[in-house]
Design an enzyme around this catalytic site. Structure first.
Site, PDB file in Angstrom:
ATOM      1  N   LYS A 156       9.320  88.472  80.961  1.00  0.00           N
ATOM      2  CA  LYS A 156      10.010  88.940  79.485  1.00  0.00           C
ATOM      3  C   LYS A 156       8.924  90.169  79.058  1.00  0.00           C
ATOM      4  CE  LYS A 156       8.231  88.331  74.346  1.00  0.00           C
ATOM      5  NZ  LYS A 156       7.247  86.809  73.401  1.00  0.00           N
ATOM      6  N   GLU A 201       0.344  86.644  61.589  1.00  0.00           N
ATOM      7  CA  GLU A 201       0.287  85.392  63.268  1.00  0.00           C
ATOM      8  C   GLU A 201      -1.315  85.563  63.325  1.00  0.00           C
ATOM      9  OE1 GLU A 201       1.692  85.313  68.521  1.00  0.00           O
ATOM     10  OE2 GLU A 201       2.448  86.191  67.148  1.00  0.00           O
TER      11      GLU A 201
END
Length: 409
Positions: A169, A214
Site C-alpha cells: 500500500k 482521525e
C-alpha cells in the site's frame, strides 16, 4: 531553548464560565479541539524541540489546582510528514482548557503573572475583527489530474509486480494552491471549519490549520487510545444514499484490506507499551460533512512507567493511513515519485503536558496559510487493485473540506 525553563512558573486555576477555545485562540494562537473539548493557547513562553519537550515541561514549576490532563505547562506542535525534518513545539504563555466532564481552566506561564495579565484579557475571547473577504480567488493543482492518475497507475503496477515482501500500500497525495487578492483570515477559516465539521479535530499552529477526523494517539493517565481511519466513500446528501454508500464501503474487499493494514500496524506498535490493548471487532463508518470513512477504535492500558505521548507519536508516525506499508518501502516510494514536499500535511498535530498526557491528530484536511496564498493537500491509500479515476474523485471530495472554508466570498 532561548529561555531557561527552570525560571518559569505555570499557574493553573479553574474557571467557572464557559470557554470558546477557538475564539480564545484567535487567528494567531494555537488550538486543538473536538466538539468544544481541548486546548487553546496564545503567546510564546518557550520554544523547544520534540526531543527536549518532555524535559522542559517537567522543569517548569507548576502551581496547578485543576490537576487534569492538559493542565499545567503544555507544548503544542504540528509535526511534519518527513521523519528527518525539524519539528519545534511552542509552550504558550497562556492556555485555556475544557475537558469532556465540563472542567475548565486557565494556565499562565512566565516568571510572574503580571506581564501576562497585562498582555492578555484572560477572562474573555478576542473580539472578532471583520474577516477579509476576497474579491478574486484562483485555484490550481500543482500537478494535473491526469498526471496524478498516471502516478496511481504506476503504483498499482508496482504492487502487482512486487513479491510477498514488496510494497502493499502507498498513500499518494495531491497539492492545490489557492491565491486570493487579500490575506486569508485564519480565525474566519477555523470558524467555518468548526461549523461544517463539528466532530473533527479543529487545529491551528503557526498558520497550519484544518479539521481532521482521525485520532493518531491520545494518552490520559494510563489509558491510551487511537482511532485509525482508512477507506473513504462520498456522502450522497440524504440518509438512504449515505447508508447505501457506507454499506458498500464496509463490504469492499479493497477498502477493508487497506483499513486492516493500518489497524494491525497501530495495534502492534502500541502493544509493547501496554498491559492490555484491543480493538473493535468490526470497523464503523464515520461520516463527516462530505465523505465517510472506515474507522476502528484501539484502546488499552499502559504499563508503568507510562511513556510520554510524544514517544507514542514518534513510534506510530507515519501510519499506513498516510504513508503506506511496509513503512520504509512506502516512504521511499513517496519520496521518489510524489513530486512535492508535504510539509506538515500527513504529519501529526497536538499537545503534550508535563505528565506526558496529550492528544495528537493526524494532520489531514488541512492547509498552510501564508498571506494571500494557501496550500491544500489530500491523499488516498492506493493498493494493487485501486482504480485511478475513483481515487481521484476521493481526493477531490477531501480537498473540498478546506477549499470551501477558504473560498467563501
Amino acid at each position: 531553548m532561548s529561555v531557561d525553563p527552570t525560571t518559569l512558573v505555570a499557574r493553573t486555576r479553574r474557571v467557572d464560565h464557559d470557554l470558546d477555545l477557538a475564539a480564545l485562540a484567535g487567528g494567531d494562537g494555537v488550538l486543538l479541539e473536538r466538539s468544544r473539548v481541548g486546548l487553546a493557547g496564545r503567546g510564546v513562553a518557550l520554544r523547544v524541540t520534540v526531543a527536549d519537550a518532555d524535559e522542559a515541561l517537567r522543569a517548569i514549576a507548576a502551581d496547578d489546582d485543576a490537576d487534569v490532563p492538559g493542565s499545567g505547562p503544555v507544548a503544542f506542535g504540528a509535526l511534519p510528514f518527513r521523519r528527518d525534518a525539524e519539528a519545534p513545539l511552542v509552550i504558550p504563555e497562556v492556555v485555556w482548557g475544557r475537558a469532556e466532564d465540563g472542567t475548565r481552566w486557565r494556565t499562565t506561564i512566565g516568571p510572574s503573572d503580571s506581564a501576562i495579565h497585562d498582555r492578555y484579557d484572560l477572562g474573555h475571547p478576542m473580539a472578532p475583527s471583520p474577516a477579509n473577504v476576497p474579491g478574486r480567488i484562483a485555484v490550481a493543482p500543482v500537478r494535473s489530474a491526469d498526471w496524478w492518475c498516471e502516478l496511481v497507475a504506476s503504483a498499482t503496477k508496482a504492487m502487482r509486480e512486487a513479491g510477498p515482501d514488496g510494497l502493499r500500500k502507498v498513500v499518494l497525495a495531491r497539492e492545490l494552491v489557492v491565491e486570493a487578492d487579500v490575506a486569508f483570515d485564519a480565525a474566519a477559516v477555523l470558524a467555518r471549519l468548526r461549523a461544517a465539521y463539528p466532530g473533527c479535530f479543529l487545529f491551528h499552529v503557526d498558520g497550519f490549520l484544518g479539521a481532521s477526523p482521525e485520532l493518531l494517539v491520545g494518552r490520559s493517565g494510563d489509558v491510551v487510545r487511537a482511532q485509525p481511519m482508512a477507506g473513504t466513500a462520498p456522502r450522497g446528501g440524504d440518509p438512504s444514499t449515505d447508508a447505501r454508500l457506507g454499506a458498500a464501503l464496509l463490504a469492499s474487499p479493497t477498502y477493508r484490506h487497506e483499513h486492516q493494514i493500518t489497524i494491525d500496524m497501530v495495534h502492534d506498535t502500541l502493544l509493547p507499551w501496554c498491559s492490555y490493548l484491543d480493538y473493535e471487532a468490526e470497523p464503523s463508518v464515520v461520516g463527516v460533512a462530505n465523505v465517510q470513512h472506515l474507522a476502528t477504535l484501539v484502546e488499552g492500558r499502559l504499563s508503568q512507567p507510562a511513556p510520554s505521548v510524544l514517544e507514542l507519536v514518534a513510534a506510530l508516525h507515519p501510519t499506513p493511513a498516510v504513508n503506506g506499508w511496509p513503512r520504509d518501502l512506502a516512504y521511499d516510494w513517496i519520496a521518489e515519485h510524489e513530486g512535492f514536499d508535504r510539509g506538515r500535511y500527513a504529519g501529526a498535530v497536538g499537545w503534550v503536558d508535563s505528565r506526558g498526557n496529550g492528544t495528537w491528530a493526524v494532520s489531514i484536511r488541512c492547509a498552510q496559510l501564508e498571506g494571500t496564498t494557501a496550500r491544500l493537500y489530500a491523499g488516498n491509500g492506493i493498493v494493487a487493485d485501486s482504480d485511478p479515476a475513483t481515487e481521484l474523485a476521493e481526493t477531490q471530495a477531501k480537498l473540498q473540506a478546506v477549499l470551501s472554508a477558504l473560498t467563501r466570498v
